[in-house]
Design a protein around this motif. Structure first.
Motif, short mmCIF file in Angstrom:
data_model
loop_
_atom_site.label_atom_id
_atom_site.label_comp_id
_atom_site.label_asym_id
_atom_site.label_seq_id
_atom_site.Cartn_x
_atom_site.Cartn_y
_atom_site.Cartn_z
N ASP A 14 0.82 -1.22 0.00
CA ASP A 14 0.00 0.00 0.00
C ASP A 14 0.85 1.26 0.00
N THR A 24 -4.08 4.59 -3.25
CA THR A 24 -4.00 3.14 -3.05
C THR A 24 -5.14 2.41 -3.75
N GLY A 26 -7.17 0.79 -6.25
CA GLY A 26 -6.88 0.35 -7.60
C GLY A 26 -5.39 0.18 -7.87
N THR A 28 -2.96 -0.61 -5.46
CA THR A 28 -2.43 -1.75 -4.71
C THR A 28 -2.67 -3.04 -5.49
N GLU A 29 -3.87 -3.19 -6.02
CA GLU A 29 -4.20 -4.38 -6.80
C GLU A 29 -3.31 -4.50 -8.03
N THR A 30 -3.04 -3.38 -8.68
CA THR A 30 -2.17 -3.37 -9.86
C THR A 30 -0.76 -3.83 -9.49
N LEU A 32 0.08 -5.74 -6.92
CA LEU A 32 0.04 -7.16 -6.58
C LEU A 32 -0.01 -8.02 -7.84
N ASP A 33 -0.76 -7.60 -8.85
CA ASP A 33 -0.84 -8.34 -10.12
C ASP A 33 0.49 -8.31 -10.87
N ALA A 39 3.00 -10.83 -2.11
CA ALA A 39 2.20 -10.92 -0.88
C ALA A 39 2.77 -11.98 0.07
#
Length: 70
Positions: A14, A24, A26, A28-30, A32-33, A39
């Motif tokens: 984050d 953060t 949208g 953070t997900e980007t 992680l992908d 993670a």
């Protein structure tokens, strides 16, 4: 264009998202992908962890007007 960021002490995904994108939601997900397995390193990233930071464009949601009294 894809760039990289090296984590500093106390960084979480984050915090990296906030530093890289200014938000953060949208982002953070980007991250992680774009960084499979990140993670699994835990909540706090080890110092010096290199993260791939892809360019993304955020579409801002339109605000809807709510009228409480007519």
């Amino acid at each position: 264009m894809v760039t990289t960021i090296r984590s500093i002490e106390g960084d979480t995904v984050d915090l990296v998202a906030l530093r890289a994108y200014g938000r953060t939601a949208g982002a953070t997900e980007t991250l992680l992908d774009a960084n499979p397995g990140i993670a699994a390193r835990g909540v706090f990233l080890p110092v010096g962890t290199v993260l791939t930071v892809p360019d993304i464009t955020f579409s801002e949601p339109t605000a809807s007007l709510v009228t409480l009294w007519d």
